[in-house]
Design a protein around this motif. Structure first.
Motif, PDB file in Angstrom:
ATOM      1  N   LEU A   1       0.814  -1.215   0.000  1.00 59.32           N
ATOM      2  CA  LEU A   1       0.000   0.000   0.000  1.00 59.32           C
ATOM      3  C   LEU A   1       0.850   1.269   0.000  1.00 59.32           C
ATOM      4  CD1 LEU A   1      -2.720  -1.267   2.470  1.00 59.32           C
ATOM      5  CD2 LEU A   1      -3.173  -0.456   0.136  1.00 59.32           C
ATOM      6  N   SER A   2       2.118   1.140   0.310  1.00 60.07           N
ATOM      7  CA  SER A   2       3.038   2.281   0.249  1.00 60.07           C
ATOM      8  C   SER A   2       4.150   2.038  -0.767  1.00 60.07           C
ATOM      9  CB  SER A   2       3.641   2.546   1.641  1.00 60.07           C
ATOM     10  OG  SER A   2       4.262   1.382   2.160  1.00 60.07           O
ATOM     11  N   SER A   3       3.907   1.132  -1.723  1.00 64.39           N
ATOM     12  CA  SER A   3       4.895   0.839  -2.762  1.00 64.39           C
ATOM     13  C   SER A   3       4.986   1.984  -3.764  1.00 64.39           C
ATOM     14  CB  SER A   3       4.531  -0.460  -3.491  1.00 64.39           C
ATOM     15  OG  SER A   3       3.270  -0.340  -4.122  1.00 64.39           O
ATOM     16  N   ALA A   4       6.077   2.032  -4.488  1.00 61.32           N
ATOM     17  CA  ALA A   4       6.332   3.153  -5.393  1.00 61.32           C
ATOM     18  C   ALA A   4       5.257   3.285  -6.468  1.00 61.32           C
ATOM     19  CB  ALA A   4       7.714   2.992  -6.035  1.00 61.32           C
ATOM     20  N   ASP A   5       4.886   2.178  -7.112  1.00 57.61           N
ATOM     21  CA  ASP A   5       3.902   2.256  -8.191  1.00 57.61           C
ATOM     22  C   ASP A   5       2.531   2.678  -7.670  1.00 57.61           C
ATOM     23  OD1 ASP A   5       5.728   1.599 -10.105  1.00 57.61           O
ATOM     24  OD2 ASP A   5       5.151  -0.507 -10.252  1.00 57.61           O
ATOM     25  N   ALA A   6       2.164   2.171  -6.497  1.00 53.05           N
ATOM     26  CA  ALA A   6       0.870   2.543  -5.921  1.00 53.05           C
ATOM     27  C   ALA A   6       0.831   4.032  -5.595  1.00 53.05           C
ATOM     28  CB  ALA A   6       0.599   1.715  -4.669  1.00 53.05           C
ATOM     29  N   LEU A   7       1.914   4.542  -5.012  1.00 49.94           N
ATOM     30  CA  LEU A   7       1.932   5.951  -4.636  1.00 49.94           C
ATOM     31  C   LEU A   7       1.985   6.869  -5.846  1.00 49.94           C
ATOM     32  CD1 LEU A   7       4.155   6.006  -1.426  1.00 49.94           C
ATOM     33  CD2 LEU A   7       1.690   5.725  -1.669  1.00 49.94           C
ATOM     34  N   LYS A   8       2.609   6.421  -6.921  1.00 51.19           N
ATOM     35  CA  LYS A   8       2.593   7.211  -8.152  1.00 51.19           C
ATOM     36  C   LYS A   8       1.162   7.351  -8.674  1.00 51.19           C
ATOM     37  CE  LYS A   8       7.265   6.050  -9.734  1.00 51.19           C
ATOM     38  NZ  LYS A   8       8.053   5.277 -10.732  1.00 51.19           N
ATOM     39  N   ALA A   9       0.408   6.263  -8.603  1.00 48.09           N
ATOM     40  CA  ALA A   9      -0.980   6.302  -9.053  1.00 48.09           C
ATOM     41  C   ALA A   9      -1.810   7.218  -8.164  1.00 48.09           C
ATOM     42  CB  ALA A   9      -1.566   4.891  -9.061  1.00 48.09           C
ATOM     43  N   PHE A  10      -1.537   7.181  -6.870  1.00 49.09           N
ATOM     44  CA  PHE A  10      -2.292   8.018  -5.940  1.00 49.09           C
ATOM     45  C   PHE A  10      -2.029   9.493  -6.202  1.00 49.09           C
ATOM     46  CE2 PHE A  10      -2.786   9.614  -1.381  1.00 49.09           C
ATOM     47  CZ  PHE A  10      -4.130   9.845  -1.552  1.00 49.09           C
ATOM     48  N   TYR A  11      -0.773   9.840  -6.429  1.00 50.72           N
ATOM     49  CA  TYR A  11      -0.455  11.231  -6.752  1.00 50.72           C
ATOM     50  C   TYR A  11      -1.128  11.640  -8.056  1.00 50.72           C
ATOM     51  CZ  TYR A  11       1.939  15.104  -8.927  1.00 50.72           C
ATOM     52  OH  TYR A  11       2.179  16.278  -9.591  1.00 50.72           O
ATOM     53  N   ALA A  12      -1.049  10.786  -9.072  1.00 46.26           N
ATOM     54  CA  ALA A  12      -1.583  11.137 -10.382  1.00 46.26           C
ATOM     55  C   ALA A  12      -3.088  11.369 -10.344  1.00 46.26           C
ATOM     56  CB  ALA A  12      -1.253  10.040 -11.395  1.00 46.26           C
ATOM     57  N   ASP A  13      -3.820  10.546  -9.600  1.00 47.87           N
ATOM     58  CA  ASP A  13      -5.279  10.626  -9.614  1.00 47.87           C
ATOM     59  C   ASP A  13      -5.843  11.546  -8.538  1.00 47.87           C
ATOM     60  OD1 ASP A  13      -5.178   8.882 -11.679  1.00 47.87           O
ATOM     61  OD2 ASP A  13      -5.984   7.156 -10.612  1.00 47.87           O
TER      62      ASP A  13
END
Length: 421
Positions: A336-348
């Protein structure tokens, strides 16, 4: 403005916002099993969270293909009440979302220390301190929450002020606010119906009112409530009301999202906003456009102080003591705090993720300014306080604005609450 659930560290009181799911959801899945993990939060039903959760689930599936993950979205205004009941019973979700600060620190007895599980993530992520107590870490940060002062450059221009050079001292700031008033706008958009506005104020103005030594002592738990500079923070809050610098009816205006709407409409020149997924740069960009949205440092009140961006870990996921396998649950927290997940969270969602390596250059000048100030930022003063003291401070702040209490009485009551723990 888009309606969203709160992801911010500051929201330590129940707000009457539209939540995800319902209280009855907690009866559907209170805890997991050997092949299932249950997660409680207040945001997994939101459209903007879908890609973030999809990325996190995919990452977790690589590690534990046979473990099912169920997200149960609770309404935010009931979240900590429901969580408290689960903790009392010793039965509840395996993984749970927390605001940084008092809400998680008050409940660490029910949580698993994660230091041994998240060691590899310590350098990549920022904001750990907001989820730590007595040297142990209890959640992995997903976002960073800070309290930048946003300003409307178009309002500055209307008041014949230079939008490229906002005031750097309090006296100059007050003078600029007078010019803004003559041009037809208020200085601050303020919503203090829930008593949250004082939290933003304390942390935003803290670095320019308290000395560096006082600031560090405050964060370390050695708070001198009788300090002239501490009193000055609350006196300035009171003065903004007396001088009519705030939007009308601040004590009856909801911060989310009424006060932010006042700012976006140009009825107020400034707002102490957030870095999370609401009341932040991305929301404001939609209405003001990136070119009109400015971010300024707090004006200096006490000579010799240096402005700094107040921020901490915003939200983070923790593991319950009663989970069947803490290692597996901790792996889900890491996903839930992985790099790809956080990139998606920032983007959306537009929130500033705990992974500060994410490229924000396309978000506009405001977000770039915020991220550039993270290196010199300091923990937010209000996050160091207990949830009980914050609740009291909210009530007292309303009385200060209405003129029914003195600053001396406010700090006296807050000192007693803070010392009681």
């Amino acid at each position: 403005m888009r309606q969203r659930s709160m992801w911010s560290a500051v929201l330590v009181v129940g707000l009457a916002l539209a939540g995800c799911g319902s209280a009855s959801d907690s009866g559907k899945s209170s805890g997991g099993s050997d092949d299932k993990l249950v997660v409680w939060d207040w945001k997994s039903g939101e459209p903007f969270a879908k890609s973030y959760l999809d990325k996190a689930k995919a990452d977790f599936k690589k590690k534990h293909a046979n473990v099912t993950v169920e997200f149960v979205a609770q309404p935010f205004d009931q979240y900590y009440t429901l969580l408290g009941a689960a903790i009392q019973s010793g039965k509840g979700p395996d993984v749970m979302l927390f605001n940084g600060g008092g809400q998680i620190r008050d409940r660490v007895d029910a949580l698993v220390p994660l230091d041994d599980y998240v060691a590899e993530d310590k350098q990549r992520l920022a904001g750990w301190e907001a989820f730590a107590k007595d040297g142990k870490t209890y959640a992995a940060p997903v976002t960073l929450q800070g309290y930048p002062i946003y300003y409307n450059k178009a309002v500055y221009q209307k008041a014949n002020l230079d939008p490229a050079s906002p005031a750097t001292t309090w006296d100059k700031f007050v003078a600029d606010c007078a010019a803004i008033a003559k041009a037809g706008s208020k200085c601050f958009a303020l919503g203090n119906k829930e008593g949250v506005g004082i939290q933003f104020w304390l942390s935003s103005m803290g670095s320019t009112t308290l000395t560096a030594a006082e600031y560090d002592a405050w964060i370390a738990g050695k708070r001198d409530w009788n300090s002239a500079n501490v009193k000055r923070v609350f006196q300035l809050w009171k003065e903004t009301g007396e001088k009519k610098m705030n939007s009308d009816g601040a004590n009856s205006t909801a911060m989310f999202n009424d006060s932010f709407a006042l700012f976006q409409s140009g009825k107020a020149a400034h707002v102490m906003g957030l870095m999370s997924d609401v009341g932040h740069w991305q929301d404001f960009n939609e209405f003001l456009t990136p070119e009109k949205l400015g971010v300024m440092k707090a004006p200096v009140v006490t000579a010799g102080t240096t402005p700094s961006l107040p921020y901490d870990g915003g939200i983070g996921y923790a593991v319950a003591k009663w989970t069947k396998d803490p290692k597996v649950a901790a792996d889900l927290v890491r996903s839930l705090s992985s790099a790809d997940a956080l990139k998606a969270f920032y983007a959306d969602a537009g929130a500033i993720a705990a992974d500060t390596t994410i490229d924000v250059s396309q978000g506009g000048p405001a977000v770039s300014t915020i991220v550039s100030e993270l290196k010199s930022g300091k923990p937010a003063l209000h996050v160091a306080l207990s949830s009980k003291t914050l609740d009291l401070m909210g009530r007292l702040s309303q009385q200060l604005l209405s003129g029914s209490i003195t600053v001396d009485e406010v700090v006296k009551q807050l000192a007693a609450s803070d010392q009681a723990g």
